[in-house]
Write a protein that holds these residues in place. Structure first.
Motif, PDB file in Angstrom:
ATOM      1  N   GLY A  55       0.669  -1.345  -0.048  1.00  0.00           N
ATOM      2  CA  GLY A  55      -0.182   0.001   0.220  1.00  0.00           C
ATOM      3  C   GLY A  55       0.714   1.251  -0.035  1.00  0.00           C
ATOM      4  O   GLY A  55       0.362   2.311   0.238  1.00  0.00           O
ATOM      5  N   VAL A  56       2.016   1.281   0.073  1.00  0.00           N
ATOM      6  CA  VAL A  56       2.729   2.532  -0.320  1.00  0.00           C
ATOM      7  C   VAL A  56       2.658   3.123  -1.696  1.00  0.00           C
ATOM      8  O   VAL A  56       2.750   2.538  -2.566  1.00  0.00           O
ATOM      9  N   SER A  57       2.371   4.453  -1.712  1.00  0.00           N
ATOM     10  CA  SER A  57       2.056   4.947  -2.919  1.00  0.00           C
ATOM     11  C   SER A  57       3.352   5.230  -3.635  1.00  0.00           C
ATOM     12  O   SER A  57       2.977   4.997  -5.117  1.00  0.00           O
ATOM     13  N   GLU A  58       4.426   5.561  -3.304  1.00  0.00           N
ATOM     14  CA  GLU A  58       5.623   5.706  -4.189  1.00  0.00           C
ATOM     15  C   GLU A  58       7.037   5.286  -3.126  1.00  0.00           C
ATOM     16  O   GLU A  58       6.999   5.729  -2.235  1.00  0.00           O
ATOM     17  N   TYR A  59       7.977   4.830  -3.748  1.00  0.00           N
ATOM     18  CA  TYR A  59       9.078   4.794  -3.222  1.00  0.00           C
ATOM     19  C   TYR A  59      10.084   5.558  -3.849  1.00  0.00           C
ATOM     20  O   TYR A  59      10.272   5.302  -5.304  1.00  0.00           O
ATOM     21  N   LEU A  60      11.087   6.076  -3.401  1.00  0.00           N
ATOM     22  CA  LEU A  60      11.998   7.069  -3.959  1.00  0.00           C
ATOM     23  C   LEU A  60      13.435   6.761  -3.136  1.00  0.00           C
ATOM     24  O   LEU A  60      13.358   6.603  -2.020  1.00  0.00           O
ATOM     25  N   VAL A  61      14.546   6.630  -4.021  1.00  0.00           N
ATOM     26  CA  VAL A  61      15.825   6.365  -3.147  1.00  0.00           C
ATOM     27  C   VAL A  61      16.506   7.586  -2.892  1.00  0.00           C
ATOM     28  O   VAL A  61      16.527   8.498  -3.643  1.00  0.00           O
ATOM     29  N   ALA A  62      16.962   7.678  -1.645  1.00  0.00           N
ATOM     30  CA  ALA A  62      17.632   9.003  -1.232  1.00  0.00           C
ATOM     31  C   ALA A  62      18.949   9.301  -1.821  1.00  0.00           C
ATOM     32  O   ALA A  62      19.609   8.444  -2.243  1.00  0.00           O
ATOM     33  N   PRO A  63      19.263  10.420  -2.072  1.00  0.00           N
ATOM     34  CA  PRO A  63      18.501  11.584  -1.791  1.00  0.00           C
ATOM     35  C   PRO A  63      17.537  11.940  -2.960  1.00  0.00           C
ATOM     36  O   PRO A  63      17.703  11.845  -3.987  1.00  0.00           O
ATOM     37  N   ALA A  64      16.567  12.235  -2.104  1.00  0.00           N
ATOM     38  CA  ALA A  64      15.144  12.673  -3.187  1.00  0.00           C
ATOM     39  C   ALA A  64      15.162  13.889  -3.576  1.00  0.00           C
ATOM     40  O   ALA A  64      15.122  14.986  -3.018  1.00  0.00           O
ATOM     41  N   GLU A  65      15.530  14.311  -5.006  1.00  0.00           N
ATOM     42  CA  GLU A  65      15.419  15.480  -5.459  1.00  0.00           C
ATOM     43  C   GLU A  65      14.117  16.457  -5.211  1.00  0.00           C
ATOM     44  O   GLU A  65      13.126  15.680  -5.423  1.00  0.00           O
ATOM     45  N   PRO A  66      14.043  17.442  -4.897  1.00  0.00           N
ATOM     46  CA  PRO A  66      12.839  18.539  -4.789  1.00  0.00           C
ATOM     47  C   PRO A  66      12.031  18.198  -5.776  1.00  0.00           C
ATOM     48  O   PRO A  66      10.535  17.934  -5.649  1.00  0.00           O
ATOM     49  N   LEU A  67      12.574  18.369  -7.052  1.00  0.00           N
ATOM     50  CA  LEU A  67      11.322  18.301  -8.338  1.00  0.00           C
ATOM     51  C   LEU A  67      10.904  16.870  -8.688  1.00  0.00           C
ATOM     52  O   LEU A  67       9.628  16.980  -8.959  1.00  0.00           O
ATOM     53  N   ARG A  68      11.775  16.072  -8.351  1.00  0.00           N
ATOM     54  CA  ARG A  68      11.350  14.758  -8.318  1.00  0.00           C
ATOM     55  C   ARG A  68      10.137  14.331  -7.453  1.00  0.00           C
ATOM     56  O   ARG A  68       8.918  13.764  -7.560  1.00  0.00           O
ATOM     57  N   LEU A  69      10.278  14.743  -6.155  1.00  0.00           N
ATOM     58  CA  LEU A  69       9.430  14.721  -4.839  1.00  0.00           C
ATOM     59  C   LEU A  69       7.974  15.488  -5.324  1.00  0.00           C
ATOM     60  O   LEU A  69       6.655  14.990  -5.364  1.00  0.00           O
ATOM     61  N   ILE A  70       8.082  16.716  -5.942  1.00  0.00           N
ATOM     62  CA  ILE A  70       6.914  17.556  -6.258  1.00  0.00           C
ATOM     63  C   ILE A  70       6.053  16.766  -7.354  1.00  0.00           C
ATOM     64  O   ILE A  70       4.861  16.867  -7.290  1.00  0.00           O
ATOM     65  N   GLY A  71       6.962  16.270  -8.375  1.00  0.00           N
ATOM     66  CA  GLY A  71       6.232  15.477  -9.589  1.00  0.00           C
ATOM     67  C   GLY A  71       5.521  14.334  -8.971  1.00  0.00           C
ATOM     68  O   GLY A  71       4.305  13.960  -9.635  1.00  0.00           O
ATOM     69  N   VAL A  72       5.905  13.534  -7.920  1.00  0.00           N
ATOM     70  CA  VAL A  72       5.310  12.534  -7.581  1.00  0.00           C
ATOM     71  C   VAL A  72       4.108  13.100  -6.997  1.00  0.00           C
ATOM     72  O   VAL A  72       3.016  12.328  -6.810  1.00  0.00           O
ATOM     73  N   ILE A  73       4.172  13.887  -6.015  1.00  0.00           N
ATOM     74  CA  ILE A  73       3.052  14.378  -5.219  1.00  0.00           C
ATOM     75  C   ILE A  73       1.910  14.784  -6.203  1.00  0.00           C
ATOM     76  O   ILE A  73       0.703  14.710  -6.166  1.00  0.00           O
ATOM     77  N   LEU A  74       2.314  15.557  -7.331  1.00  0.00           N
ATOM     78  CA  LEU A  74       1.220  16.013  -8.161  1.00  0.00           C
ATOM     79  C   LEU A  74       0.459  14.930  -8.984  1.00  0.00           C
ATOM     80  O   LEU A  74      -0.783  14.893  -9.288  1.00  0.00           O
ATOM     81  N   LYS A  75       1.372  13.876  -9.210  1.00  0.00           N
ATOM     82  CA  LYS A  75       0.737  12.562  -9.832  1.00  0.00           C
ATOM     83  C   LYS A  75      -0.239  11.721  -8.985  1.00  0.00           C
ATOM     84  O   LYS A  75      -1.233  11.377  -9.284  1.00  0.00           O
ATOM     85  N   LEU A  76       0.094  12.006  -7.475  1.00  0.00           N
ATOM     86  CA  LEU A  76      -0.800  11.347  -6.473  1.00  0.00           C
ATOM     87  C   LEU A  76      -1.971  12.120  -6.255  1.00  0.00           C
ATOM     88  O   LEU A  76      -3.207  11.651  -5.979  1.00  0.00           O
ATOM     89  N   PHE A  77      -1.715  13.569  -6.482  1.00  0.00           N
ATOM     90  CA  PHE A  77      -3.207  14.448  -6.114  1.00  0.00           C
ATOM     91  C   PHE A  77      -3.280  15.264  -7.475  1.00  0.00           C
ATOM     92  O   PHE A  77      -3.173  16.335  -7.537  1.00  0.00           O
ATOM     93  N   PRO A  78      -3.772  14.506  -8.586  1.00  0.00           N
ATOM     94  CA  PRO A  78      -4.247  15.126  -9.729  1.00  0.00           C
ATOM     95  C   PRO A  78      -5.417  16.268  -9.550  1.00  0.00           C
ATOM     96  O   PRO A  78      -6.118  15.888  -9.031  1.00  0.00           O
ATOM     97  N   GLN A  79      -5.123  17.554  -9.929  1.00  0.00           N
ATOM     98  CA  GLN A  79      -6.144  18.395 -10.002  1.00  0.00           C
ATOM     99  C   GLN A  79      -7.289  18.550 -10.750  1.00  0.00           C
ATOM    100  O   GLN A  79      -7.005  18.302 -11.929  1.00  0.00           O
ATOM    101  N   ASP A  80      -8.369  18.716 -10.406  1.00  0.00           N
ATOM    102  CA  ASP A  80      -9.628  18.951 -11.133  1.00  0.00           C
ATOM    103  C   ASP A  80      -9.469  20.065 -11.889  1.00  0.00           C
ATOM    104  O   ASP A  80      -8.905  21.189 -11.153  1.00  0.00           O
TER     105      ASP A  80
END
Length: 340
Positions: A55-80
């Motif tokens: 049930g983990v939504s996404e796994y990233l290998v450290a260090p997580a780049e800020p833009l990569r993390l932002i991109g993952v969050i945007l995919k998890l919460f697509p805006q209407d």
């Protein structure tokens, strides 16, 4: 038991069974709807599949780049589409008097000609010219009408707006008062937050200073547009400003450059391509020296394109570049064209 947030970002150095034991413990206190991004140390496809199965939504290998993390969050919460926030465009000059306010106001007007709702916020609280140039009767600046963040409801926000045509609204900053105290930064944050929900484009007309008020506005903007004239002093200031903005906005797009009053007679000017090369940035718009058109527009409370199509063209092109839209065509012989 308190509800858990919609998103958890967890960084761990655990591996193997210890990692899965930590996840089991987290699952016992975590709502089923909560999305979890796990940042770990092991790069292994089998581990990734096991985490997804649990049930983990996404796994990233450290260090997580800020833009990569932002991109993952945007995919998890697509805006209407109906919930998308407006785009904030901050305009600032390399010096006082280079015409940044004129560029901001005319670009805002040009954006509104695409049948798009636009807000122009004049954040020069002492000497702003938006009300004057839009021929708006606003004796009191909008910040003077705020006594606290609790008053920033929809009704009050609508009350302090001034209309300039069907699609352009203006928050006038200048005031008749001699003593203007900038409100707390929270006021700016709340104002922008409310504006972005209502308007697809919010244009900020900023004074040439580095106050906390201006700095916060620049950090909050999606795009920063810097206006300069093609001389050595402007180039020096532009370089300082570009370097500063690139430092404080490391994950954002570079500022856009507008060269104003290009072609002043008998002035020794820096060539456009040389000016741009020194900053490592292209010129988004080049505004020619047209004193008659500019003075006529200023004296009549009009926009440049309303008195001269040729002189106003750079602002229309800049608006098109910022919005990614082609300007709406003008209906023949009937309604004429009447900007945050």
């Amino acid at each position: 038991m308190n509800p858990t947030p919609d998103l958890l970002v967890v960084e761990t150095g655990a591996q193997g069974d210890d990692l899965f034991a930590e996840l089991e413990a987290l699952a016992k206190v975590c709502d089923a709807k909560t999305k979890v991004i796990l940042v770990g140390t092991v790069n292994d496809i089998s581990l990734y599949r096991g985490l997804m199965e649990r049930g983990v939504s996404e796994y990233l290998v450290a260090p997580a780049e800020p833009l990569r993390l932002i991109g993952v969050i945007l995919k998890l919460f697509p805006q209407d589409a109906s919930a998308r926030l407006g785009k904030v465009l901050a305009f600032i000059g390399t010096k006082g008097g280079v015409g940044s306010s004129t560029v901001a106001q005319n670009t805002a007007w040009s954006l509104s000609k695409n049948r798009t709702k636009v807000l122009l916020a004049d954040l020069d609280l002492r000497f702003g010219t938006a009300a004057l140039n839009y021929n708006i009767d606003a004796a009191v600046g909008f910040t003077e009408q705020l006594s606290g963040t609790e008053r920033l409801d929809d009704a009050f926000f609508e009350r302090v707006l001034h209309k300039y045509g069907p699609n352009l609204s203006v928050l006038a900053g200048a005031t008749a008062s001699r003593d203007v105290v900038p409100p707390p930064l929270e006021i700016l944050d709340h104002t922008l937050e409310r504006a972005r929900v209502t308007f697809p484009f919010v244009v900020l007309d900023l004074p040439h200073e580095w106050s906390p008020w201006v700095r916060q506005a620049l950090l909050s903007a999606d795009e920063v547009i810097v206006t300069a004239e093609p001389d050595l002093a402007n180039l020096r200031n532009a370089r300082v400003l570009f370097d500063l903005l690139r430092t404080v906005r490391p994950n954002d797009a570079d500022p856009q450059l507008v060269l104003n009053r290009v072609g002043v007679p008998k002035r020794d000017e820096i060539k456009t391509d040389e000016f741009a090369a020194a900053l490592g940035a292209p010129v988004a718009a080049k505004v020619g020296f047209a004193p008659q058109a500019f003075s006529k527009a200023a004296n009549g409370g009009q926009m440049i394109a309303e008195v001269s199509g040729a002189a106003g063209r750079p602002f229309i092109q800049l608006a098109q570049g910022l919005s990614g839209r082609t300007p709406a065509s003008e209906p023949r012989k009937f309604l004429r064209w009447r900007r945050a």
